[in-house]
Design a protein around this motif. Sequence first.
Motif, PDB file in Angstrom:
ATOM      1  N   TRP A  65       8.525   2.432   8.372  1.00  0.00           N
ATOM      2  CA  TRP A  65       8.223   1.171   8.190  1.00  0.00           C
ATOM      3  C   TRP A  65       6.616   1.037   8.955  1.00  0.00           C
ATOM      4  O   TRP A  65       6.411   0.138   8.041  1.00  0.00           O
ATOM      5  CB  TRP A  65       9.037   0.437   9.247  1.00  0.00           C
ATOM      6  CG  TRP A  65      10.777   0.919   8.157  1.00  0.00           C
ATOM      7  CD1 TRP A  65      11.530   1.994   9.316  1.00  0.00           C
ATOM      8  CD2 TRP A  65      11.700  -0.389   7.956  1.00  0.00           C
ATOM      9  NE1 TRP A  65      12.289   1.254   8.596  1.00  0.00           N
ATOM     10  CE2 TRP A  65      12.559   0.031   7.824  1.00  0.00           C
ATOM     11  CE3 TRP A  65      11.210  -1.312   7.468  1.00  0.00           C
ATOM     12  CZ2 TRP A  65      13.643   0.049   6.912  1.00  0.00           C
ATOM     13  CZ3 TRP A  65      12.049  -1.587   6.690  1.00  0.00           C
ATOM     14  CH2 TRP A  65      13.447  -1.199   6.207  1.00  0.00           C
ATOM     15  N   LYS A  66       6.322   1.284  10.059  1.00  0.00           N
ATOM     16  CA  LYS A  66       4.851   1.140  10.242  1.00  0.00           C
ATOM     17  C   LYS A  66       4.138   1.864   9.035  1.00  0.00           C
ATOM     18  O   LYS A  66       3.054   1.477   8.717  1.00  0.00           O
ATOM     19  CB  LYS A  66       4.880   1.355  11.787  1.00  0.00           C
ATOM     20  CG  LYS A  66       3.341   1.755  12.269  1.00  0.00           C
ATOM     21  CD  LYS A  66       3.498   2.477  13.809  1.00  0.00           C
ATOM     22  CE  LYS A  66       2.177   2.339  14.125  1.00  0.00           C
ATOM     23  NZ  LYS A  66       2.053   3.010  14.991  1.00  0.00           N
ATOM     24  N   GLU A  67       4.590   3.086   8.822  1.00  0.00           N
ATOM     25  CA  GLU A  67       3.034   3.843   8.106  1.00  0.00           C
ATOM     26  C   GLU A  67       2.962   3.261   6.741  1.00  0.00           C
ATOM     27  O   GLU A  67       2.150   3.048   5.849  1.00  0.00           O
ATOM     28  CB  GLU A  67       3.970   5.608   7.509  1.00  0.00           C
ATOM     29  CG  GLU A  67       3.726   5.884   9.567  1.00  0.00           C
ATOM     30  CD  GLU A  67       2.648   6.029   9.909  1.00  0.00           C
ATOM     31  OE1 GLU A  67       1.459   6.111   9.365  1.00  0.00           O
ATOM     32  OE2 GLU A  67       3.219   6.439  11.387  1.00  0.00           O
ATOM     33  N   PHE A  68       4.606   2.569   6.005  1.00  0.00           N
ATOM     34  CA  PHE A  68       4.075   2.288   4.937  1.00  0.00           C
ATOM     35  C   PHE A  68       3.336   0.637   4.746  1.00  0.00           C
ATOM     36  O   PHE A  68       2.533   1.067   4.292  1.00  0.00           O
ATOM     37  CB  PHE A  68       5.548   2.108   4.224  1.00  0.00           C
ATOM     38  CG  PHE A  68       5.766   1.217   2.927  1.00  0.00           C
ATOM     39  CD1 PHE A  68       6.610   2.048   1.900  1.00  0.00           C
ATOM     40  CD2 PHE A  68       5.798  -0.176   2.995  1.00  0.00           C
ATOM     41  CE1 PHE A  68       5.976   1.931   1.112  1.00  0.00           C
ATOM     42  CE2 PHE A  68       5.285  -0.520   1.159  1.00  0.00           C
ATOM     43  CZ  PHE A  68       6.267   0.386   0.639  1.00  0.00           C
ATOM     44  N   TRP A  69       3.399  -0.233   5.967  1.00  0.00           N
ATOM     45  CA  TRP A  69       2.819  -1.339   5.754  1.00  0.00           C
ATOM     46  C   TRP A  69       1.407  -1.473   6.381  1.00  0.00           C
ATOM     47  O   TRP A  69       0.089  -1.431   5.952  1.00  0.00           O
ATOM     48  CB  TRP A  69       3.409  -2.415   7.038  1.00  0.00           C
ATOM     49  CG  TRP A  69       4.924  -2.721   6.183  1.00  0.00           C
ATOM     50  CD1 TRP A  69       6.037  -2.659   7.036  1.00  0.00           C
ATOM     51  CD2 TRP A  69       4.996  -3.693   5.392  1.00  0.00           C
ATOM     52  NE1 TRP A  69       6.827  -3.474   6.730  1.00  0.00           N
ATOM     53  CE2 TRP A  69       6.842  -4.639   5.121  1.00  0.00           C
ATOM     54  CE3 TRP A  69       4.468  -4.266   4.442  1.00  0.00           C
ATOM     55  CZ2 TRP A  69       6.904  -4.454   4.842  1.00  0.00           C
ATOM     56  CZ3 TRP A  69       4.460  -5.227   3.435  1.00  0.00           C
ATOM     57  CH2 TRP A  69       6.096  -5.489   3.635  1.00  0.00           C
ATOM     58  N   LYS A  70       1.469  -0.080   7.200  1.00  0.00           N
ATOM     59  CA  LYS A  70      -0.314   0.385   7.451  1.00  0.00           C
ATOM     60  C   LYS A  70      -0.836   0.803   5.591  1.00  0.00           C
ATOM     61  O   LYS A  70      -1.669   0.331   5.701  1.00  0.00           O
ATOM     62  CB  LYS A  70      -0.043   1.449   8.496  1.00  0.00           C
ATOM     63  CG  LYS A  70      -1.827   1.664   8.343  1.00  0.00           C
ATOM     64  CD  LYS A  70      -1.924   3.105  10.229  1.00  0.00           C
ATOM     65  CE  LYS A  70      -1.232   3.646   9.559  1.00  0.00           C
ATOM     66  NZ  LYS A  70      -1.130   5.280  10.045  1.00  0.00           N
ATOM     67  N   GLU A  71      -0.457   1.374   5.082  1.00  0.00           N
ATOM     68  CA  GLU A  71      -1.006   1.959   4.388  1.00  0.00           C
ATOM     69  C   GLU A  71      -1.231   1.210   3.087  1.00  0.00           C
ATOM     70  O   GLU A  71      -1.865   0.978   2.227  1.00  0.00           O
ATOM     71  CB  GLU A  71      -0.255   3.136   3.456  1.00  0.00           C
ATOM     72  CG  GLU A  71      -1.561   4.177   1.983  1.00  0.00           C
ATOM     73  CD  GLU A  71      -2.610   4.500   2.527  1.00  0.00           C
ATOM     74  OE1 GLU A  71      -3.073   5.242   1.802  1.00  0.00           O
ATOM     75  OE2 GLU A  71      -2.711   4.669   3.945  1.00  0.00           O
ATOM     76  N   PHE A  72       0.175   0.157   3.406  1.00  0.00           N
ATOM     77  CA  PHE A  72      -0.122  -0.825   2.026  1.00  0.00           C
ATOM     78  C   PHE A  72      -1.444  -2.316   2.116  1.00  0.00           C
ATOM     79  O   PHE A  72      -1.427  -2.241   0.825  1.00  0.00           O
ATOM     80  CB  PHE A  72       1.738  -1.597   2.353  1.00  0.00           C
ATOM     81  CG  PHE A  72       1.407  -2.714   0.879  1.00  0.00           C
ATOM     82  CD1 PHE A  72       1.682  -2.016  -0.483  1.00  0.00           C
ATOM     83  CD2 PHE A  72       0.911  -4.069   1.360  1.00  0.00           C
ATOM     84  CE1 PHE A  72       2.137  -3.339  -1.193  1.00  0.00           C
ATOM     85  CE2 PHE A  72       1.259  -4.897   0.432  1.00  0.00           C
ATOM     86  CZ  PHE A  72       1.595  -4.904  -1.186  1.00  0.00           C
ATOM     87  N   ARG A  73      -1.590  -2.419   3.338  1.00  0.00           N
ATOM     88  CA  ARG A  73      -2.633  -3.374   3.227  1.00  0.00           C
ATOM     89  C   ARG A  73      -3.833  -3.106   3.486  1.00  0.00           C
ATOM     90  O   ARG A  73      -4.664  -3.211   2.492  1.00  0.00           O
ATOM     91  CB  ARG A  73      -2.455  -3.597   4.965  1.00  0.00           C
ATOM     92  CG  ARG A  73      -0.959  -4.617   5.264  1.00  0.00           C
ATOM     93  CD  ARG A  73      -1.588  -5.526   6.398  1.00  0.00           C
ATOM     94  NE  ARG A  73      -1.627  -4.613   7.789  1.00  0.00           N
ATOM     95  CZ  ARG A  73      -0.398  -4.427   8.429  1.00  0.00           C
ATOM     96  NH1 ARG A  73       0.447  -3.909   7.853  1.00  0.00           N
ATOM     97  NH2 ARG A  73      -0.805  -3.206   9.185  1.00  0.00           N
ATOM     98  N   LYS A  74      -3.666  -1.165   3.512  1.00  0.00           N
ATOM     99  CA  LYS A  74      -4.990  -0.741   3.643  1.00  0.00           C
ATOM    100  C   LYS A  74      -5.384  -0.266   2.360  1.00  0.00           C
ATOM    101  O   LYS A  74      -6.860  -0.792   1.708  1.00  0.00           O
ATOM    102  CB  LYS A  74      -4.713   0.754   4.290  1.00  0.00           C
ATOM    103  CG  LYS A  74      -6.560   1.945   4.298  1.00  0.00           C
ATOM    104  CD  LYS A  74      -6.320   2.941   5.123  1.00  0.00           C
ATOM    105  CE  LYS A  74      -7.512   4.012   3.840  1.00  0.00           C
ATOM    106  NZ  LYS A  74      -7.066   4.975   4.817  1.00  0.00           N
TER     107      LYS A  74
END
Length: 261
Positions: A65-74
């Motif tokens: 969950w954390k990794e997905f949202w971090k890359e999605f925003r990036k």
Amino acid sequence: MSGITQMFDSDSSFGKLLTRAGIWIGANLLFLFCSIPIFTVGASLCAMYYVMLRYLRCHGEINPWKEFWKEFRKNFVSATIVWLSLLAVAGLLMLEIFWCSQFSGVMHVFRYALHFLLAAEAVISVYIFPCMAAFDAPVKCQFANSLFFAGKSPLTIFGVTAAVFLPFYFTYTLIQWLPLTAFLWCFFGFSMVAWLQSRMFLRLFLPYLPTVNAYGERMDAAGAAFAGSEEPAAAGMDRNDRREDNRRAAAILDEMKRMGM
């Protein structure tokens, strides 16, 4: 009770399977949720490949969950631009193929060249989002990276494309199993395809990625930034790190020149 405790232990085979299933389900649900507006599919693909590459390199020690949202925003802006551009070019090529098929002579033959361009765009579409998830680079460099890695191992093209199209083909042909296939696609399908592809992509990417430990932390700061890094490649580099970064970049350019790219 001890046997049950051991079975559900995170180091047991069953525990590892549950951990993997949790990562697949989490990444799959997030991908579907973030792809609902359609124009965000590119950013969702980048984020899902990011999670799968992180999972493979970090031996499952990640929070999807954390990794997905971090890359999605990036990568939201750049991946969205790439996704919409690919859709526009594909639509234009298919329209040109349709019009050329209505004529005879040279125009009818010209459609074969359009088919080649459409196939080349399909290859780029398969490679570019994993490249964006793995490397920090401008969009124009990511297109070059896609062609570079596709040309580096042509056999891998068949593997990664088969991982995409075969599941969709069987879903279409086995229409009587639609409730089961719909359930699988909703919870596992897209993330499992990304996981299979990431295993093949990682063999190509690994020589150009920095070393990480079991927790995804950098062992050194050299080379292009891998998806698991928390900071840009240039951040915190001393002179030796930058020299090593330039050496790796020069090696990639030399290899691309030898391949005639």
